[in-house]
Design an enzyme around this catalytic site. Structure first.
Site, PDB file in Angstrom:
ATOM      1  N   TYR A 423       1.081  -0.985  -0.411  1.00 29.45           N
ATOM      2  CA  TYR A 423       0.208  -0.031   0.008  1.00 29.45           C
ATOM      3  C   TYR A 423       0.813   1.351   0.147  1.00 29.45           C
ATOM      4  O   TYR A 423       1.654   1.133   0.485  1.00 29.45           O
ATOM      5  CB  TYR A 423      -0.529  -0.294   1.413  1.00 29.45           C
ATOM      6  CG  TYR A 423      -0.776  -0.265   2.396  1.00 29.45           C
ATOM      7  CD1 TYR A 423       0.404  -0.098   2.909  1.00 29.45           C
ATOM      8  CD2 TYR A 423      -1.396  -0.730   2.757  1.00 29.45           C
ATOM      9  CE1 TYR A 423       0.793   0.160   4.481  1.00 29.45           C
ATOM     10  CE2 TYR A 423      -1.351  -0.294   4.790  1.00 29.45           C
ATOM     11  CZ  TYR A 423      -0.478  -0.543   5.862  1.00 29.45           C
ATOM     12  OH  TYR A 423      -0.466  -0.375   6.504  1.00 29.45           O
ATOM     13  N   GLU A 424       0.068   2.712  -0.431  1.00 27.22           N
ATOM     14  CA  GLU A 424       1.115   3.731  -0.358  1.00 27.22           C
ATOM     15  C   GLU A 424       1.696   3.663  -1.500  1.00 27.22           C
ATOM     16  O   GLU A 424       2.518   4.243  -1.700  1.00 27.22           O
ATOM     17  CB  GLU A 424       1.150   4.212   0.759  1.00 27.22           C
ATOM     18  CG  GLU A 424       0.536   3.883   1.578  1.00 27.22           C
ATOM     19  CD  GLU A 424      -0.590   5.070   1.273  1.00 27.22           C
ATOM     20  OE1 GLU A 424      -1.653   5.743   1.723  1.00 27.22           O
ATOM     21  OE2 GLU A 424       0.337   6.672   0.680  1.00 27.22           O
TER      22      GLU A 424
END
Lengths: 564, 564
Positions: A423-424
Site C-alpha cells: 500500500y501507499e
C-alpha cells in the site's frame, strides 16, 4: 512482551537525526519525557489490544464499522493524552515539535499495535494536506480537531480500475452552489474509512471535475466529512457516504479496509482543497508523508517481531551446548537469525528516522535536505517495509513449529507486515519513482551529493565498494532509456538502501563505541553494526549484476510464453 | 487457474534426471501417460477443493477429525486411480517405477492442493520405513494397503519438549506379551494424525523402551494402527489413540495437525519395527524421504503461485505502454518479478528432481549417487522451500492490493508455504546437517566430487566463480570447529544450492536451445536460465563474506544484551 524501544529511539534522534540541531525546544529532558510517556501509554493501553485486533478484528454491518471491544476507549485515551498533537502545527492546536519526534511516538504506538496505529497515521496525513493546501476557513474548522485526533482522517485515492494508475480515477465532483461540490463515486482500500472511535471522519477524496483533462492532471482534491458541520462547527447531518463492505484481508485485521460509496443519494457534499485541478499536488503532500510513515511501519513490525523472538529464544530449551541443556538463543544459527533481526531493525529505523530528519531540516529552510528527503522517500518506504517482512519471517522461523500456530503471535506479525510493501504505492512503484523522478533531480546531483556524504565517512572497504557500485549504477541509469531504468530499478533501490543503512549503521557503531550509556545496549549496537557491515553490505554488492542488466533480458520472450 | 506443469516435468525427467538411464520401463509413452493422467486427475478432482480446504479446513470434534466436504471422495478417487502405487514396491502391490516418476505425480497433486497432498506424502514415508525395516509379516499385513493409499500413514516424532531435539522423546513402550508393546505418551504436530478418508491410519511412533539409554540411541520405532487388525487383516478394535486437538495454524488448513495421546486407557498396542533401539535408523529412512518431499512442496507452491500471478498479470490492465493501456505483465518490474518466479520455480524443480534421480540411482546400486543424495537432501529441503516462500511472496506482490485480500487466492499460497522451512527439520537444522555430517562424508570428497562435476560443465564466468567460492568455503569449513561451521551454515547452504541450481539451469538452457518441442516453452526455459545465471547466481556470490565469517561475531554480546 512489548517493550518500547526508547533507548534506541533516543540514540537515533541524538546521533542520526541530530535533533538538537533542528529544534531548541527538543531538550534531552523533553525527549525523555515524550519517549518514556509514549512507551508507558502504548504498553498500558494499546499493546494489550493487539491480539484482539487480529482475532476479532473490525466488523462491518449496514450501520458501519465497529471496532473490537476496548479500541474506542484506548483511542480516547490517546486523544486525551495529547499523543496526536506532538508534531502538529502549533497555530492549529498542535505542539509544533519536530516531525522526527512525533515519529518516535508513532513508532512506539505502532510497535504496540500496528493496525490500530494506522488510524493516527492517516490523520497526520490529512493534517499535512490541510495545513499546506486548505483555506484558512477549512483550517480553522477542521485542523484543531484533526490535530488532537478527536476527528480522524482518511485518504481516498484508489478505485477498482485505478490502483497504481491514480490518473484513472473516475469519481466525479459537480458544482453544487455556494462553492460546494457534489461528490459521486466508489473508492476502495480506504483504511479506517469508517469506525466507531471518533465523532467525525474527514475523508480527503480525489475526484474529477466537469471538463477536467484525462489523467492525473485532471484530478482535484476534496474534503468530504462523514458528518457535515453545523454552524457551531460540531458534526451535524450525515453526508451520504455508505460503507459498502470491508475487505477480508490476510492480516492487519484491526484496520478496517473499506469500500466507500459517495453520493448514492446525490447528497454527498465536499469542499475543494486548494485549486481545481490541483489534486495531484495536494495528494503528493499526503502521500509522501504516508510513504515515510509506511516505512516506519516496517520498523514497528520488525521491532515487535524481534522482541517476541528474543523472548522465545531465551526461554525455549532445546538441545545441548557444552553438554548442558541450553536455551536456543545460544545455538549459532538461531543467534545468527536474531542478530540479523536486530541489525535489520536498527538499519530500518536509522534509514526512516534519517529521512524524517531531512524532512524537518527541509521545513526549516534547508533546500538540500528538502531534495534529499525526496530521494530518500522511496528507499525508506520500500526498503524498510522489505526489512519488516524479512524480520517478521525470521521471527516466525526462530519459533520453529510454534511460529506457525496463531496463538503464539509471531504469525500475526508475518501476516500484518505483508501489506506494507503494497500500500501507499507498491515497492515496485517506489523503485520506479527512484529511477525516474528522483534519480533525475538536478541531473543526478541529489544522488551524487548523498553518495559523497556517505563516502566521506564510510571506513569499511566493502561499504566503500558498495557506495562506488551505487554511483556506477546510478550514472549508468542516468544515461539509460526508461525500460532499462525500470528493469534495474528494484535491485538498484535495494543496493542504494543498504548502502545508506550501512553508512548509518557503521557510524552508529563508532558512536556506540565512544558513547556512554547502558553497556549492554551499546555493545549490542556495536555488534549489530559490525554484522550489518560485514555480512549484509556484501550481499547487496551481489545485486550489482541485476542493477546493470538491461530490459532486453526481460522481453526475450512474449507475455504468452509465461503461461507456457 | 491450475495447469499441470507436464512439459516442465517431462523436460526435467528427460534431461536432469535422465530417467531412461534409470528405468527401461519408463518409456516416453508411459511417461506421457502418467504425467498427463495425473494432471487431468489433479485438475478435475483435487484442484477444485483447494480453496475449501483453506476456508473450511479440517475440523476437530471429540470423535476425531472431519475433512471438508468432498475430500473423502477425492481421496477415494486417488486410491482407485492407482496414483499412490507408482513408486511403491512391486512385491507389495506397487508398480515399482522410479521414485522420480512418482515424484512428478506428487508434484502435480500438491500443486493442485498442497495441504491435501501431505496425506499421500506421509503414506509414502510409512511405506519406505516398512519396506526397509518391517518384518515380512508386517510387510504382508500393512504394505499392500499403504501402497495403494487405502490406509494412510503418519510420522510421530515430536513431543512438546522434543522438537528439533528428537533425543528428548519421552513416549514409553512397555512389553505387553506376544512380542507386542504397550505405547503411552503424547505426540504433537502429527500431520493427518486423524481424518475420515481411510479405513485405517498407521502411525509410526518413536518411543523409549524400559532401560533404554538417554538420547536418540535409546529410541525404538513402533507401528501403531488406529484400529488393530482382525485375524483376516481387516481393521478391528480401536487402539486407544485419542485426538486431543488440532492446531490453529496460519495456513495449510486442509492438513489437520494433531495432538495425539497414545494409551490414555493403557490399551494402545504397537509392534516394534526393526530391532529395539533401532528407531533412529528407521526414522532417518522416513525422514530423508520426507525431507525431499518437503522440498517438493516448495516446487508445488512456487508453481501454483507463479501460474496465478501470470494469469492475473496478463488480465489486469493498469497504466500505459507506448501510449496504450496495458496489461501489467508488460511493465518491466512486474515482468522482472514474473521472470524471477519462473526461474526460481524451475531451479527448485531441477534441484529436487535431480536429488530424487540420485536416490533412484543409489537404489539401483550406484554408491556415489547414494552419497550424493545424502549431500543434496538438506539443499533440496531447505533451498527449495526458501524458494517456495520467495515465489509465493512475489506472486502476492504481483497482485498488488488484491494479493492481500483472501478471496484472490495468492495469500493462501503465501500462508501455506510458510510451514515448509519449518517442518521435517527446520532449514537451520538442514544447514547444520550440511556442514556437519554431510560435509564430512569421505572427508569432503562427496562435496568435492559434486563441485567437480559442476565445474566440468559450467560455462558462465559468474557461475564458475560461485562454484570456486563454494569450494573455498567448503574447504575452510572442513578445517573449522563446530561453532564456526554452524555460524556459516545457512549462507553456505544457500550459496551451494544456488551453484547447483545454476549448473542445472545453465544446462537446461543449453538443451532447450538445441531441443525440439513447443517453441514458447523452449524460449521460456532459455530466458529463465539466462536470468538465473546472470542475476541470481551473482547474488549468491554476495553470501561469501557471511559464509566465511566466524562464530565470534555472533557471540560478541551475551544473550541478555539481545533484550537490551
Amino acid at each position: 512482551m512489548f517493550t518500547p524501544a526508547t533507548a534506541e529511539q533516543r540514540f537515533v534522534l541524538d546521533h542520526i537525526v541530530r535533533l538538537s540541531e533542528i529544534s531548541a525546544e527538543a531538550t534531552p529532558d523533553l525527549l525523555d519525557a515524550v519517549l518514556d510517556g509514549a512507551g508507558q501509554f502504548a504498553a498500558g493501553e494499546w499493546a494489550p489490544l493487539e491480539r484482539l485486533g487480529d482475532t476479532e478484528g473490525a466488523r462491518w454491518t449496514e450501520q458501519g464499522v465497529t471496532m473490537p471491544e476496548g479500541f474506542a476507549a484506548a483511542y480516547r485515551a490517546y486523544v486525551e493524552g495529547g499523543w496526536g498533537t506532538i508534531g502538529s502545527p502549533a497555530e492549529h492546536g498542535g505542539q509544533g515539535l519536530p516531525v522526527s519526534l512525533s515519529v518516535a511516538v508513532l513508532e512506539t504506538l505502532g510497535t504496540a499495535n500496528m493496525g490500530f496505529c494506522l488510524c493516527p497515521v492517516l490523520t497526520v496525513g490529512a493534517v499535512e494536506a490541510l495545513h499546506h493546501h486548505g483555506s484558512p476557513e477549512q483550517q480553522a474548522q477542521y485542523l484543531p480537531r484533526l490535530a488532537t485526533g478527536e476527528w480522524t482522517g482518511t485518504m481516498n485515492l484508489t478505485e477498482p480500475q485505478a490502483g497504481s494508475d491514480v490518473g484513472a480515477v473516475k469519481t466525479k465532483a459537480e458544482p453544487a452552489g455556494d462553492g460546494k461540490w457534489k461528490i459521486k463515486g466508489t473508492k476502495i482500500y480506504i483504511s479506517f474509512g469508517d469506525h466507531d472511535m471518533a465523532d467525525n471522519i474527514v475523508h480527503l477524496v480525489l475526484a474529477r471535475t466537469p471538463g477536467a483533462p484525462a489523467g492525473t492532471k485532471g484530478l482535484s482534491l476534496f474534503l468530504v466529512p462523514k458528518y457535515r458541520l453545523n454552524a457551531d462547527g460540531t458534526p451535524g447531518d450525515f453526508n451520504d457516504i455508505k460503507v459498502v463492505s470491508i475487505e477480508h484481508k490476510m492480516g492487519l485485521h484491526a484496520s478496517p479496509t473499506c469500500v466507500l460509496s459517495f453520493g448514492d443519494n446525490d447528497d454527498c457534499i465536499g469542499e475543494l482543497i486548494g485549486p481545481e485541478l490541483g489534486g495531484i499536488r495536494a495528494m503528493f503532500t499526503m502521500m509522501n508523508n504516508a510513504r515515510l510513515n509506511v516505512g516506519l511501519q516496517g520498523v514497528q513490525v520488525a521491532e515487535r517481531a524481534t522482541q517476541r523472538a528474543v523472548a522465545y529464544a531465551r526461554e525455549r530449551v532445546q538441545g545441548y551446548r557444552g553438554g548442558a541443556p541450553t536455551a536456543i538463543i545460544e545455538h549459532p544459527d538461531v543467534r545468527r537469525m536474531l542478530l540479523r533481526m536486530k541489525a535489520q531493525t536498527q538499519a530500518a529505523r536509522a534509514l526512516v528516522y534519517y529521512a524524517f530528519g531531512q524532512l524537518d531540516r527541509g521545513r526549516a529552510g534547508d533546500a538540500e535536505a528538502d531534495k534529499r528527503v525526496e530521494l530518500l522517500t522511496p528507499l525508506a518506504k520500500a526498503h524498510a517495509t522489505d526489512l519488516g517482512n524479512e524480520v517478521a519471517s525470521l521471527g516466525l522461523q526462530v519459533h520453529g513449529g510454534m511460529g506457525y500456530i496463531e496463538e503464539t503471535g509471531a504469525a500475526q506479525h508475518f501476516r500484518d507486515a505483508r501489506i506494507t510493501p503494497i500500500y501507499e504505492g507498491t515497492n515496485g512503484i517506489q523503485a520506479a519513482d527512484l529511477v525516474g523522478r528522483k534519480l533525475s533531480m538536478d541531473n543526478g546531483a541529489t544522488l551524487l551529493g548523498l553518495l559523497a556524504d556517505m563516502r566521506a565517512e564510510a571506513e569499511d572497504a566493502g561499504l566503500r565498494a558498495l557506495i562506488d557500485a551505487c554511483e556506477d549504477v546510478g550514472r549508468d541509469l542516468l544515461g539509460s532509456d526508461a525500460d532499462d531504468r525500470l528493469a534495474a530499478s528494484y535491485p538498484f533501490l535495494t543496493m542504494l538502501s543498504v548502502a545508506v543503512c550501512g553508512w548509518l549503521m557503521e557510524k552508529s557503531g563508532r558512536l556506540a563505541a565512544q558513547g556512554d550509556g547502558e553497556p549492554g545496549f551499546l555493545q549490542m549496537k556495536q555488534a549489530a553494526a559490525r554484522f550489518y557491515v560485514e555480512q549484509i553490505v556484501p550481499e547487496a554488492l551481489g545485486l550489482r549484476a541485476a542493477a546493470m542488466a538491461k530490459a532486453a533480458a526481460l522481453y526475450a520472450v512474449g507475455a504468452e510464453a509465461f503461461a507456457a
